[in-house]
Design a protein around this motif. Structure first.
Motif, PDB file in Angstrom:
ATOM      1  N   MET A   1       0.853  -1.181   0.000  1.00 48.77           N
ATOM      2  CA  MET A   1       0.000   0.000   0.000  1.00 48.77           C
ATOM      3  C   MET A   1       0.893   1.237   0.000  1.00 48.77           C
ATOM      4  O   MET A   1       1.921   1.257   0.661  1.00 48.77           O
ATOM      5  CB  MET A   1      -0.914   0.020   1.222  1.00 48.77           C
ATOM      6  CG  MET A   1      -1.937  -1.100   1.259  1.00 48.77           C
ATOM      7  SD  MET A   1      -3.016  -1.059   2.719  1.00 48.77           S
ATOM      8  CE  MET A   1      -4.182   0.192   2.245  1.00 48.77           C
ATOM      9  N   GLU A   5      -3.124   5.337  -0.614  1.00 45.25           N
ATOM     10  CA  GLU A   5      -4.023   4.240  -0.251  1.00 45.25           C
ATOM     11  C   GLU A   5      -4.206   4.143   1.264  1.00 45.25           C
ATOM     12  O   GLU A   5      -5.323   3.924   1.747  1.00 45.25           O
ATOM     13  CB  GLU A   5      -3.486   2.914  -0.782  1.00 45.25           C
ATOM     14  CG  GLU A   5      -3.536   2.791  -2.286  1.00 45.25           C
ATOM     15  CD  GLU A   5      -2.778   1.571  -2.802  1.00 45.25           C
ATOM     16  OE1 GLU A   5      -3.304   0.927  -3.735  1.00 45.25           O
ATOM     17  OE2 GLU A   5      -1.686   1.275  -2.267  1.00 45.25           O
ATOM     18  N   TYR A   9      -7.670   4.852   3.209  1.00 48.17           N
ATOM     19  CA  TYR A   9      -8.281   3.819   4.041  1.00 48.17           C
ATOM     20  C   TYR A   9      -8.624   4.375   5.417  1.00 48.17           C
ATOM     21  O   TYR A   9      -9.714   4.134   5.938  1.00 48.17           O
ATOM     22  CB  TYR A   9      -7.373   2.589   4.163  1.00 48.17           C
ATOM     23  CG  TYR A   9      -8.071   1.463   4.865  1.00 48.17           C
ATOM     24  CD1 TYR A   9      -9.059   0.728   4.215  1.00 48.17           C
ATOM     25  CD2 TYR A   9      -7.782   1.145   6.189  1.00 48.17           C
ATOM     26  CE1 TYR A   9      -9.734  -0.288   4.862  1.00 48.17           C
ATOM     27  CE2 TYR A   9      -8.451   0.127   6.843  1.00 48.17           C
ATOM     28  CZ  TYR A   9      -9.433  -0.585   6.179  1.00 48.17           C
ATOM     29  OH  TYR A   9     -10.121  -1.588   6.827  1.00 48.17           O
ATOM     30  N   PRO A  88       1.781  -7.523   4.446  1.00 41.24           N
ATOM     31  CA  PRO A  88       0.677  -7.587   3.482  1.00 41.24           C
ATOM     32  C   PRO A  88      -0.356  -6.473   3.721  1.00 41.24           C
ATOM     33  O   PRO A  88      -0.594  -6.062   4.861  1.00 41.24           O
ATOM     34  CB  PRO A  88       0.053  -8.962   3.732  1.00 41.24           C
ATOM     35  CG  PRO A  88       1.098  -9.746   4.459  1.00 41.24           C
ATOM     36  CD  PRO A  88       1.913  -8.753   5.228  1.00 41.24           C
ATOM     37  N   ALA A  89      -0.968  -6.032   2.631  1.00 38.37           N
ATOM     38  CA  ALA A  89      -1.955  -4.956   2.697  1.00 38.37           C
ATOM     39  C   ALA A  89      -3.086  -5.294   3.660  1.00 38.37           C
ATOM     40  O   ALA A  89      -3.545  -4.432   4.416  1.00 38.37           O
ATOM     41  CB  ALA A  89      -2.503  -4.650   1.300  1.00 38.37           C
ATOM     42  N   GLU A  90      -3.528  -6.525   3.641  1.00 35.45           N
ATOM     43  CA  GLU A  90      -4.629  -6.923   4.531  1.00 35.45           C
ATOM     44  C   GLU A  90      -4.226  -6.784   5.995  1.00 35.45           C
ATOM     45  O   GLU A  90      -5.024  -6.374   6.836  1.00 35.45           O
ATOM     46  CB  GLU A  90      -5.074  -8.356   4.224  1.00 35.45           C
ATOM     47  CG  GLU A  90      -6.365  -8.750   4.894  1.00 35.45           C
ATOM     48  CD  GLU A  90      -7.549  -7.848   4.524  1.00 35.45           C
ATOM     49  OE1 GLU A  90      -8.348  -7.560   5.441  1.00 35.45           O
ATOM     50  OE2 GLU A  90      -7.668  -7.426   3.371  1.00 35.45           O
ATOM     51  N   GLU A  91      -2.981  -7.106   6.307  1.00 33.25           N
ATOM     52  CA  GLU A  91      -2.474  -6.960   7.678  1.00 33.25           C
ATOM     53  C   GLU A  91      -2.412  -5.476   8.061  1.00 33.25           C
ATOM     54  O   GLU A  91      -2.781  -5.106   9.175  1.00 33.25           O
ATOM     55  CB  GLU A  91      -1.093  -7.600   7.808  1.00 33.25           C
ATOM     56  CG  GLU A  91      -0.528  -7.553   9.207  1.00 33.25           C
ATOM     57  CD  GLU A  91      -1.132  -8.579  10.146  1.00 33.25           C
ATOM     58  OE1 GLU A  91      -1.317  -8.269  11.336  1.00 33.25           O
ATOM     59  OE2 GLU A  91      -1.431  -9.706   9.702  1.00 33.25           O
ATOM     60  N   ARG A  93      -4.279  -3.057   6.845  1.00 33.57           N
ATOM     61  CA  ARG A  93      -5.665  -2.618   7.066  1.00 33.57           C
ATOM     62  C   ARG A  93      -6.162  -3.093   8.436  1.00 33.57           C
ATOM     63  O   ARG A  93      -6.850  -2.360   9.144  1.00 33.57           O
ATOM     64  CB  ARG A  93      -6.570  -3.101   5.934  1.00 33.57           C
ATOM     65  CG  ARG A  93      -6.401  -2.302   4.654  1.00 33.57           C
ATOM     66  CD  ARG A  93      -7.461  -2.644   3.613  1.00 33.57           C
ATOM     67  NE  ARG A  93      -7.256  -3.949   3.007  1.00 33.57           N
ATOM     68  CZ  ARG A  93      -6.489  -4.179   1.937  1.00 33.57           C
ATOM     69  NH1 ARG A  93      -5.868  -3.189   1.352  1.00 33.57           N
ATOM     70  NH2 ARG A  93      -6.363  -5.399   1.464  1.00 33.57           N
ATOM     71  N   GLY A  94      -5.806  -4.314   8.809  1.00 38.82           N
ATOM     72  CA  GLY A  94      -6.191  -4.838  10.120  1.00 38.82           C
ATOM     73  C   GLY A  94      -5.592  -4.026  11.262  1.00 38.82           C
ATOM     74  O   GLY A  94      -6.259  -3.780  12.276  1.00 38.82           O
ATOM     75  N   ASP A  97      -7.566  -0.825  11.407  1.00 40.72           N
ATOM     76  CA  ASP A  97      -8.883  -1.123  11.999  1.00 40.72           C
ATOM     77  C   ASP A  97      -8.783  -1.258  13.513  1.00 40.72           C
ATOM     78  O   ASP A  97      -9.615  -0.722  14.255  1.00 40.72           O
ATOM     79  CB  ASP A  97      -9.455  -2.427  11.436  1.00 40.72           C
ATOM     80  CG  ASP A  97      -9.800  -2.372   9.962  1.00 40.72           C
ATOM     81  OD1 ASP A  97      -9.883  -1.262   9.395  1.00 40.72           O
ATOM     82  OD2 ASP A  97      -9.971  -3.459   9.364  1.00 40.72           O
TER      83      ASP A  97
END
Length: 116
Positions: A1, A5, A9, A88-91, A93-94, A97
């Protein structure tokens, strides 16, 4: 990211907005009156500081070399993440969050009602 981005987010969170309470740097993301992320660029690398439960903060530091104790923050409750492509991007974002959720939990009832 990338920077755009990551900031987009953060801003997608309910009630989130940008602020510069300390001058032109760092960019601060807030919800109501509380900070949930600090953005800065150091030597060309994006750094994002995020609030974190102490136990989770320690685990993330062990798992990722790019996750360090919060720079100029309470190192027990904040991590500074260097965006170097190893997480990783998902991590990411987590992590955002999680920081946002921790901050929203501490808002007053009136602040929670204002943001919806």
């Amino acid at each position: 990211m990338d920077y755009k981005e990551l900031t987009a987010y953060c801003l997608s969170k309910t009630g989130a907005y940008e602020d510069y309470p300390f001058g032109p740097d760092p960019l601060v993301m807030k919800v109501a009156s509380k900070i949930f992320a600090f953005f800065s660029v150091v030597d060309g690398w994006i750094h994002i500081a995020l609030k974190c439960e102490p136990e989770a903060a320690e685990l993330l530091r062990l798992e990722y070399a790019a996750v360090k104790p919060g720079y100029h923050l309470n190192k027990r409750h904040w991590n500074t993440v260097v965006i170097d492509g190893t997480i990783p991007a998902e991590e990411l974002r987590g992590m955002i969050d999680h920081s946002y959720t921790l901050v929203v939990r501490k808002l007053t009832r009136a602040e929670k009602e204002r943001i919806g």
